[in-house]
Write a protein that holds these residues in place. Structure first.
Motif, PDB file in Angstrom:
ATOM      1  N   PRO A  80       0.807  -1.224   0.000  1.00 21.73           N
ATOM      2  CA  PRO A  80       0.000   0.000   0.000  1.00 21.73           C
ATOM      3  C   PRO A  80       0.841   1.274   0.000  1.00 21.73           C
ATOM      4  O   PRO A  80       0.506   2.255  -0.659  1.00 21.73           O
ATOM      5  CB  PRO A  80      -0.833  -0.121   1.280  1.00 21.73           C
ATOM      6  N   SER A  81       1.946   1.252   0.718  1.00 18.34           N
ATOM      7  CA  SER A  81       2.830   2.416   0.760  1.00 18.34           C
ATOM      8  C   SER A  81       3.444   2.683  -0.615  1.00 18.34           C
ATOM      9  O   SER A  81       3.508   3.828  -1.073  1.00 18.34           O
ATOM     10  CB  SER A  81       3.934   2.201   1.798  1.00 18.34           C
ATOM     11  N   LEU A  82       3.890   1.624  -1.277  1.00 14.55           N
ATOM     12  CA  LEU A  82       4.447   1.768  -2.621  1.00 14.55           C
ATOM     13  C   LEU A  82       3.393   2.309  -3.580  1.00 14.55           C
ATOM     14  O   LEU A  82       3.658   3.245  -4.348  1.00 14.55           O
ATOM     15  CB  LEU A  82       4.988   0.429  -3.125  1.00 14.55           C
ATOM     16  N   SER A  83       2.199   1.756  -3.536  1.00 18.46           N
ATOM     17  CA  SER A  83       1.115   2.210  -4.409  1.00 18.46           C
ATOM     18  C   SER A  83       0.807   3.685  -4.177  1.00 18.46           C
ATOM     19  O   SER A  83       0.619   4.452  -5.124  1.00 18.46           O
ATOM     20  CB  SER A  83      -0.155   1.390  -4.168  1.00 18.46           C
ATOM     21  N   HIS A  84       0.768   4.081  -2.914  1.00 17.89           N
ATOM     22  CA  HIS A  84       0.486   5.475  -2.570  1.00 17.89           C
ATOM     23  C   HIS A  84       1.565   6.405  -3.129  1.00 17.89           C
ATOM     24  O   HIS A  84       1.264   7.457  -3.704  1.00 17.89           O
ATOM     25  CB  HIS A  84       0.375   5.635  -1.055  1.00 17.89           C
ATOM     26  N   ARG A  85       2.819   6.016  -2.970  1.00 13.33           N
ATOM     27  CA  ARG A  85       3.924   6.848  -3.461  1.00 13.33           C
ATOM     28  C   ARG A  85       3.917   6.962  -4.980  1.00 13.33           C
ATOM     29  O   ARG A  85       4.202   8.019  -5.525  1.00 13.33           O
ATOM     30  CB  ARG A  85       5.251   6.296  -2.959  1.00 13.33           C
ATOM     31  N   ILE A  86       3.581   5.878  -5.654  1.00 14.73           N
ATOM     32  CA  ILE A  86       3.515   5.919  -7.115  1.00 14.73           C
ATOM     33  C   ILE A  86       2.367   6.816  -7.558  1.00 14.73           C
ATOM     34  O   ILE A  86       2.527   7.638  -8.461  1.00 14.73           O
ATOM     35  CB  ILE A  86       3.394   4.502  -7.706  1.00 14.73           C
ATOM     36  N   ARG A  87       1.216   6.695  -6.914  1.00  9.11           N
ATOM     37  CA  ARG A  87       0.076   7.569  -7.259  1.00  9.11           C
ATOM     38  C   ARG A  87       0.421   9.038  -7.013  1.00  9.11           C
ATOM     39  O   ARG A  87       0.062   9.909  -7.795  1.00  9.11           O
ATOM     40  CB  ARG A  87      -1.159   7.179  -6.473  1.00  9.11           C
ATOM     41  N   LYS A  88       1.134   9.320  -5.924  1.00  5.43           N
ATOM     42  CA  LYS A  88       1.541  10.690  -5.623  1.00  5.43           C
ATOM     43  C   LYS A  88       2.485  11.211  -6.715  1.00  5.43           C
ATOM     44  O   LYS A  88       2.348  12.351  -7.168  1.00  5.43           O
ATOM     45  CB  LYS A  88       2.211  10.746  -4.256  1.00  5.43           C
TER      46      LYS A  88
ATOM     47  N   GLU B  93       2.576  10.165  -9.802  1.00  7.56           N
ATOM     48  CA  GLU B  93       1.747  10.342 -10.995  1.00  7.56           C
ATOM     49  C   GLU B  93       0.966  11.661 -10.921  1.00  7.56           C
ATOM     50  O   GLU B  93       0.826  12.364 -11.924  1.00  7.56           O
ATOM     51  CB  GLU B  93       0.789   9.164 -11.164  1.00  7.56           C
ATOM     52  N   GLU B  94       0.490  12.006  -9.735  1.00  4.12           N
ATOM     53  CA  GLU B  94      -0.208  13.287  -9.566  1.00  4.12           C
ATOM     54  C   GLU B  94       0.732  14.463  -9.816  1.00  4.12           C
ATOM     55  O   GLU B  94       0.366  15.432 -10.479  1.00  4.12           O
ATOM     56  CB  GLU B  94      -0.800  13.386  -8.157  1.00  4.12           C
ATOM     57  N   ILE B  95       1.940  14.370  -9.292  1.00  2.00           N
ATOM     58  CA  ILE B  95       2.931  15.436  -9.482  1.00  2.00           C
ATOM     59  C   ILE B  95       3.260  15.594 -10.962  1.00  2.00           C
ATOM     60  O   ILE B  95       3.337  16.713 -11.471  1.00  2.00           O
ATOM     61  CB  ILE B  95       4.208  15.141  -8.661  1.00  2.00           C
TER      62      ILE B  95
ATOM     63  N   ARG C  35      21.402   2.949   1.648  1.00  4.63           N
ATOM     64  CA  ARG C  35      21.166   1.642   1.053  1.00  4.63           C
ATOM     65  C   ARG C  35      20.216   1.794  -0.131  1.00  4.63           C
ATOM     66  O   ARG C  35      19.470   2.754  -0.236  1.00  4.63           O
ATOM     67  CB  ARG C  35      20.568   0.705   2.095  1.00  4.63           C
ATOM     68  N   ALA C  36      20.212   0.802  -1.015  1.00  7.57           N
ATOM     69  CA  ALA C  36      19.372   0.821  -2.218  1.00  7.57           C
ATOM     70  C   ALA C  36      17.900   0.958  -1.867  1.00  7.57           C
ATOM     71  O   ALA C  36      17.159   1.644  -2.554  1.00  7.57           O
ATOM     72  CB  ALA C  36      19.602  -0.442  -3.047  1.00  7.57           C
ATOM     73  N   ARG C  37      17.456   0.348  -0.784  1.00  4.04           N
ATOM     74  CA  ARG C  37      16.034   0.425  -0.447  1.00  4.04           C
ATOM     75  C   ARG C  37      15.634   1.844  -0.086  1.00  4.04           C
ATOM     76  O   ARG C  37      14.505   2.237  -0.280  1.00  4.04           O
ATOM     77  CB  ARG C  37      15.662  -0.552   0.639  1.00  4.04           C
ATOM     78  N   ASP C  38      16.554   2.645   0.434  1.00  4.19           N
ATOM     79  CA  ASP C  38      16.243   4.033   0.755  1.00  4.19           C
ATOM     80  C   ASP C  38      15.994   4.847  -0.508  1.00  4.19           C
ATOM     81  O   ASP C  38      15.148   5.726  -0.531  1.00  4.19           O
ATOM     82  CB  ASP C  38      17.371   4.685   1.558  1.00  4.19           C
ATOM     83  N   ASP C  39      16.725   4.550  -1.597  1.00  9.36           N
ATOM     84  CA  ASP C  39      16.509   5.239  -2.870  1.00  9.36           C
ATOM     85  C   ASP C  39      15.102   4.980  -3.377  1.00  9.36           C
ATOM     86  O   ASP C  39      14.422   5.894  -3.825  1.00  9.36           O
ATOM     87  CB  ASP C  39      17.510   4.767  -3.940  1.00  9.36           C
ATOM     88  N   ALA C  40      14.671   3.749  -3.330  1.00 13.68           N
ATOM     89  CA  ALA C  40      13.341   3.397  -3.828  1.00 13.68           C
ATOM     90  C   ALA C  40      12.258   4.061  -3.002  1.00 13.68           C
ATOM     91  O   ALA C  40      11.230   4.471  -3.528  1.00 13.68           O
ATOM     92  CB  ALA C  40      13.153   1.877  -3.828  1.00 13.68           C
ATOM     93  N   ALA C  41      12.492   4.192  -1.711  1.00 14.28           N
ATOM     94  CA  ALA C  41      11.485   4.793  -0.844  1.00 14.28           C
ATOM     95  C   ALA C  41      11.323   6.285  -1.111  1.00 14.28           C
ATOM     96  O   ALA C  41      10.301   6.857  -0.806  1.00 14.28           O
ATOM     97  CB  ALA C  41      11.857   4.564   0.618  1.00 14.28           C
ATOM     98  N   GLN C  42      12.314   6.929  -1.703  1.00 18.14           N
ATOM     99  CA  GLN C  42      12.253   8.362  -1.953  1.00 18.14           C
ATOM    100  C   GLN C  42      11.425   8.711  -3.171  1.00 18.14           C
ATOM    101  O   GLN C  42      11.007   9.840  -3.333  1.00 18.14           O
ATOM    102  CB  GLN C  42      13.668   8.942  -2.117  1.00 18.14           C
ATOM    103  N   VAL C  43      11.200   7.783  -4.068  1.00 21.34           N
ATOM    104  CA  VAL C  43      10.445   8.061  -5.280  1.00 21.34           C
ATOM    105  C   VAL C  43       9.043   8.489  -4.930  1.00 21.34           C
ATOM    106  O   VAL C  43       8.339   7.823  -4.188  1.00 21.34           O
ATOM    107  CB  VAL C  43      10.401   6.816  -6.211  1.00 21.34           C
ATOM    108  N   GLY C  44       8.644   9.629  -5.405  1.00 23.30           N
ATOM    109  CA  GLY C  44       7.295  10.109  -5.200  1.00 23.30           C
ATOM    110  C   GLY C  44       7.085  10.928  -3.945  1.00 23.30           C
ATOM    111  O   GLY C  44       6.003  11.403  -3.695  1.00 23.30           O
ATOM    112  N   ARG C  45       8.117  11.147  -3.179  1.00 22.54           N
ATOM    113  CA  ARG C  45       7.960  11.971  -1.968  1.00 22.54           C
ATOM    114  C   ARG C  45       7.926  13.415  -2.324  1.00 22.54           C
ATOM    115  O   ARG C  45       8.462  13.926  -3.197  1.00 22.54           O
ATOM    116  CB  ARG C  45       9.087  11.730  -1.003  1.00 22.54           C
TER     117      ARG C  45
END
Length: 86
Positions: A19-27, A29-31, A76-86
């Motif tokens: 759900p967190s990933l989906s939310h960030r991707i939607r955000k 997409e909105e941007i 770490r690599a996972r931190d990069d992915a978490a930043q997408v869409g913030r």
């Protein structure tokens, strides 16, 4: 997400919830003002805009990893992915 084309599997890679990933991707997409994925109940596919962002996104992540901003600790690599869409 672009590599997995499945929200659940993509979320496991950077160790975040689906759900967190989906939310960030939607955000994101909105941007951007355009969808990046075509979604169905079982799969996701890239739109033309999503395909157009793959190479620039990989290049940006590679550049950041190679030359992190001064005064920041390597991430770490996972931190990069978490930043997408913030």
């Amino acid at each position: 997400m672009a590599e997995e084309l499945h929200f659940g599997r993509a979320a496991m890679r950077p160790y975040i919830s689906q759900p967190s990933l989906s939310h960030r991707i939607r955000k994101l997409e909105e941007i951007l003002g355009t969808p990046l994925f075509v979604r169905s109940s079982r799969r996701a596919g890239l739109t033309a805009a999503g395909r157009a962002l793959i190479i620039p996104a990989h290049m940006r992540i590679t550049a950041i990893r190679a030359h992190p901003p001064r005064g920041t600790a390597p991430r770490r690599a996972r931190d990069d992915a978490a930043q997408v869409g913030r």
